[in-house]
Write an enzyme that holds these catalytic residues in place. Structure first.
Site, mmCIF file in Angstrom:
data_model
loop_
_atom_site.group_PDB
_atom_site.id
_atom_site.type_symbol
_atom_site.label_atom_id
_atom_site.label_comp_id
_atom_site.label_asym_id
_atom_site.label_seq_id
_atom_site.Cartn_x
_atom_site.Cartn_y
_atom_site.Cartn_z
ATOM 1 N N HIS A 130 0.827 -1.197 -0.133
ATOM 2 C CA HIS A 130 -0.094 0.234 -0.135
ATOM 3 C C HIS A 130 0.801 1.348 -0.150
ATOM 4 C CE1 HIS A 130 -3.495 -2.403 1.686
ATOM 5 N NE2 HIS A 130 -3.408 -2.796 0.603
ATOM 6 N N GLU A 187 1.265 3.656 2.144
ATOM 7 C CA GLU A 187 1.906 4.199 3.275
ATOM 8 C C GLU A 187 3.069 3.275 3.422
ATOM 9 O OE1 GLU A 187 -2.611 4.265 4.136
ATOM 10 O OE2 GLU A 187 -1.082 3.015 2.936
ATOM 11 N N CYS A 221 -5.031 1.334 6.872
ATOM 12 C CA CYS A 221 -5.798 -0.046 7.047
ATOM 13 C C CYS A 221 -5.147 -0.614 8.293
ATOM 14 C CB CYS A 221 -5.831 -1.148 6.105
ATOM 15 S SG CYS A 221 -4.250 -1.570 5.562
ATOM 16 N N CYS A 235 -1.398 -1.505 7.577
ATOM 17 C CA CYS A 235 -0.522 -0.617 7.259
ATOM 18 C C CYS A 235 -0.209 -0.080 8.453
ATOM 19 C CB CYS A 235 -1.043 0.586 6.444
ATOM 20 S SG CYS A 235 -1.045 -0.343 4.897
#
Length: 273
Positions: A150, A152, A180, A183
């Site tokens: 992701h 991040e 999420c 993350c």
């Protein structure tokens, strides 16, 4: 009398000849049918011989999730080449200085129901202090879609991979959605490892905020020293002027921009209290 009786019994050679005649009649039947068809002007089509079928190749584009394509699940031998299994790479993280204004208006819109927004946009600004020489900061944005990591996590692999513990880092994010659970856990690990780094996250929307694991992840981030808050209209204006190809146009807040901020801010306060 015996002579007459014997004369009625056919000899072996006679039986063989009759059988041969029957066979000739059976074999000649298709020939006669062919001739009849020719007279009628009909074409006699031959049944095609069976040939080895080539593997069907899926023409749809892969979704880029690292799965093996349907048309390459096993080694398929052909007369000229051998098709080996192939692992498809994920879509790359996109990094740039300024994003398309249409993307910003859609992805950063702080609506309650974010239908169709299946990626994360992350605008970053990094200030670095403490070195003997002046260190230049970092600024830009990145986005993810069907990628291996992701946005991040990708930030710390592709933007700020190098860390010097003698320096002090202030990292500020403006994200289209909050992290999420996965993350959040990874960010907590990074913050614990990088003692001289401070992370501030400004979120446009809260991602699945009703889920218990999401709430626990955000709480863990705050305990690790991360500051999380929702984006206000003034923050959207800052992102528009700093990270968007705005062609010097002013930012115009969309309808319910302030109301949506108030809604999400109240939800976030309830989670972090």
């Amino acid at each position: 009398m015996a002579d007459k009786k014997d004369s009625k019994i056919p000899s072996k050679s006679g039986l063989i000849k009759k059988k041969e005649k029957k066979l000739e009649k059976v074999e000649s039947k298709p020939e006669k049918e062919k001739e009849k068809n020719k007279d009628k002007g009909e074409k006699v089509t031959k049944k095609p011989e069976k040939t080895p079928e080539n593997p069907q190749i899926n023409e749809t584009m892969p979704q880029g999730n690292g799965e093996v394509a349907d048309g390459a699940k096993g080694p398929v031998k052909d007369e000229e080449f051998e098709l080996e299994p192939m692992e498809l790479p994920p879509f790359e993280i996109i990094i740039g200085d300024r994003m398309n204004p249409t993307f910003f208006k859609f992805q950063f819109k702080n609506v309650e129901y974010s239908s169709g927004r299946n990626k994360t946009f992350l605008c970053y600004q990094v200030d670095i202090h403490g070195g003997s020489a002046e260190t230049e900061g970092l600024r830009g944005y990145l986005e993810d879609e069907h990628s291996g990591s992701h946005a991040e996590e990708a930030f710390f692999h592709q933007v700020l991979a190098y860390y010097d513990k003698s320096l002090h880092y202030t990292v500020t994010w403006y994200t289209s959605s909050s992290p999420c659970a996965s993350c959040s856990a990874k960010l907590v690990e990074i913050l614990r490892a990088r003692k001289t780094m401070r992370l501030n996250i400004h979120c446009s929307r809260l991602f699945q905020w009703e889920e218990a694991e999401i709430q626990a992840g955000l709480q863990a981030l705050v305990r690790a020293g991360c500051k999380i808050r929702m984006m206000r209209p003034v923050d959207f204006a800052y992102v528009w002027s700093t990270f968007v190809e705005n062609e010097e146009d002013n930012f115009t807040p969309w309808e319910d921009c302030q109301d949506s901020y108030d809604y999400y801010d109240e939800r976030l306060c309830d989670i972090l209290k």
